[in-house]
Design an enzyme around this catalytic site. Sequence first.
Site, PDB file in Angstrom:
ATOM      1  N   GLY A  54       1.042  -1.226   0.027  1.00 57.66           N
ATOM      2  CA  GLY A  54       0.035   0.071  -0.086  1.00 57.66           C
ATOM      3  C   GLY A  54       0.883   1.243  -0.054  1.00 57.66           C
ATOM      4  N   CYS A  79       4.959  -6.156   1.479  1.00 61.03           N
ATOM      5  CA  CYS A  79       5.577  -4.657   1.953  1.00 61.03           C
ATOM      6  C   CYS A  79       4.598  -3.947   2.836  1.00 61.03           C
ATOM      7  CB  CYS A  79       5.314  -3.735   0.388  1.00 61.03           C
ATOM      8  SG  CYS A  79       6.268  -4.409  -0.733  1.00 61.03           S
ATOM      9  N   TYR A  80       3.873  -3.224   2.485  1.00 60.87           N
ATOM     10  CA  TYR A  80       2.953  -2.731   3.878  1.00 60.87           C
ATOM     11  C   TYR A  80       2.519  -3.856   4.911  1.00 60.87           C
ATOM     12  CZ  TYR A  80      -0.320   0.732   6.065  1.00 60.87           C
ATOM     13  OH  TYR A  80      -0.771   1.277   7.004  1.00 60.87           O
ATOM     14  N   HIS A 165       7.543  -7.562  -3.863  1.00 61.63           N
ATOM     15  CA  HIS A 165       6.351  -7.883  -4.446  1.00 61.63           C
ATOM     16  C   HIS A 165       6.293  -9.560  -5.354  1.00 61.63           C
ATOM     17  CE1 HIS A 165       3.732  -4.604  -3.849  1.00 61.63           C
ATOM     18  NE2 HIS A 165       4.902  -3.917  -3.748  1.00 61.63           N
ATOM     19  N   GLU A 167       4.121 -11.204  -6.462  1.00 60.83           N
ATOM     20  CA  GLU A 167       3.078 -11.462  -7.486  1.00 60.83           C
ATOM     21  C   GLU A 167       3.365 -10.749  -8.541  1.00 60.83           C
ATOM     22  OE1 GLU A 167       2.107  -7.454  -5.047  1.00 60.83           O
ATOM     23  OE2 GLU A 167       3.220  -9.351  -4.852  1.00 60.83           O
ATOM     24  N   ASP A 222     -16.620 -12.416 -23.054  1.00 60.04           N
ATOM     25  CA  ASP A 222     -17.182 -12.708 -21.881  1.00 60.04           C
ATOM     26  C   ASP A 222     -18.871 -13.045 -21.922  1.00 60.04           C
ATOM     27  OD1 ASP A 222     -14.816 -11.691 -20.994  1.00 60.04           O
ATOM     28  OD2 ASP A 222     -15.181  -9.431 -21.100  1.00 60.04           O
ATOM     29  N   LYS A 370     -10.001 -12.479 -17.095  1.00 58.07           N
ATOM     30  CA  LYS A 370     -10.182 -12.688 -18.401  1.00 58.07           C
ATOM     31  C   LYS A 370      -9.393 -14.227 -18.996  1.00 58.07           C
ATOM     32  CE  LYS A 370     -11.254 -10.126 -21.536  1.00 58.07           C
ATOM     33  NZ  LYS A 370     -12.603 -10.187 -22.241  1.00 58.07           N
TER      34      LYS A 370
END
Length: 514
Positions: A54, A79-80, A165, A167, A222, A370
Site C-alpha cells: 500500500g 511490503c506494507y 512483491h 506477485e 465474456d 479474463k
Amino acid sequence: MSDVWIVDFGSQYTQLITRKARELGYSSVIITVDDAFERLDKNEKPLAFILSGGPHSVFEDETDYTKIFEAGRPLLGICYGMQLIGQYHNGKVEKGEVGEYGHSTVHSESGFSFPGMPESFTVWMSHADHLAKAPEGFDTILKSNNGLIAGIENKDQRIMALQFHPEVNNTEFGKEVLNHFFHDIAKVEPNWSNSVMLETCLEEVREVKGSKVLCAFSGGVDSLVAATIAHKELGDDLYCFFVDNGLLRPQDHHHIKTLEEHTGLNIEIVDAKEAFLSKLAGVDDPEKKRKIIGNTFIEVFEEKVKSFEADKGVKFEYLLQGTLYPDVIESISPHKKGGKSVTIKSHHNVGGLPERMHLKLLEPLKFLFKDEVRQLGEAVELKHDWVYRHPFPGPGIGVRVLGELKPESIKKVQDSDQILFEELKEQSLYEACWQAFTVLLPVKTVGVKGDARAYEEVICVRIVNSTDGMTATWTDLPHSFLSKVSNRITNEVKGVTRVVYDITSKPPGTIEWE
C-alpha cells in the site's frame, strides 16, 4: 468453499496476488479491512490472510488489526503488510529516508530455500518504510543487496512477510515464493480449478432457475461464456439479443452468424443501423459520439424488449452480464469501508439497463479474470477461436473513425480492418497480440495511384500486447507482415493513400485513439 482473503491496502498490484494464488490452485478474494473485520465477527475464517502492499506509512495508521492477527489463520504480509506484521509483533520498523523502488537483488539467509531456488535472485521493490529488526521468534530469510531485511517467517505461528512483491512478473521465482507460503508455511490444500470455477458459476445461475433471463449479447468472450454457462441451467428461458449498430466489422457479422448456427443459444439480431447512424450524422466530438451510441443502444434495446414481451407474453426478471472480477474490484471504494485504496471507475452495467428496466443482475463470471474466462470457455467446449477473439469496444468503429461517422469513412475502417484480420490469421499472428485494429485519421496526404497524383486519407494500424488492458505495449511484428498489410490496404481500400503504424505504449497513450 473457504478462500484466501487478500486484504487490500491500496497496492497497484493487489489484483496480481489473487491471480497468482489461483494459478497455484488456491481460491482467493480481495476484500477491504472492514470486510475482514465484519466477516471475522460472524465467525467466518479464511484459508489464510494475505496483507497487500500500500502507499501509506504504518506510522500514520491508527487502525487496530488485532482481530486479524489473533484469528489463528496463516498470514502473509507483502511490503506494507510486512511492516504491519513487524510492528504488531514488536519488531522495529523505521521510517524510510531513501526508499527502494524497482529491481533489487535478495540473498538467502538462515538456510532459506525451496526447490530450484538460487542463493540470490532479482525482485521488484516498492517501499520507503522498512523493517529494521525482525520480531522475536521470527527468522530473517532474505536480505536485499543493501542489507535491508527482505523476508521473515515464523513457522510455528504460520507467518511469513516479504518486503518485495512476489506477485509481479519482474520478481524472479515469485510464484515459487508464494507457493512456499501456501504449501510450507500455511499448509493449506489447493481448492481452485476449472471444474471448481464452472461449478461456482453454475451455482449462481441455479439461483434464478425458472425466471426469464435477458442477455445483451455482444458475441465477445465474456458474454459468450456467460451465456453458454447460463444456457446449461436455463435452456430456453435465456434470450440473447444482439444489436447491430452499423459500427461493426465484417468479422463481427460472420462471428454472430456462426454462433447462431453452431451453438444452442437463442440469439436474435436486432438491425438498428439506421437508428444509430442517423443520430450520429454531423457529430465529430468523441465524447458526444460515445454518449449517442450508449443512449441509442438503451433506447433500441428497451424498445425491442418491450415489443418482445408483449408479443411472446413473457416478463424478463434478470439481465445476464459478462462482468469480470477486475470490474468488481475497481468499482469498490475501500475508503468507504475503512480500506486504503481509491475508486478507479464505477461498476459498468450495460448502459444503465438494469435500473431503467427494473431488472436484477445475473453475473456468473464476476469472480473470474479474463484468462480464467477463456479457460472456462474451452472447458465448456466452446471453440478455441471463439474464446480467444480480440477485445472489441462497445462503441465499435465509432471510436475508430476520428471525426464524423460518414458511411464512406466507416467502410474504410471496415475494409482495412478486415485486411488486417485476414493477414494476422493467414500468417498465424492473431494470437501473438492482444488487440489489432485500424483507425481512420482525419488528415489527407499526397500519393500516387495509377501514375496520377492522389490526395487521400490515412489509415493507422494499431497492434498491442497486454494481459488485462490496463497497460499495453505496441507489438513488434515482422516488417514483411506490415508491408503486406500496407500494400493491401492502399491497393484495395478506396480513398486511402497511406498507412502508418502506431508504436505508442500505454501509458502514455491509450489503446484506442478516442
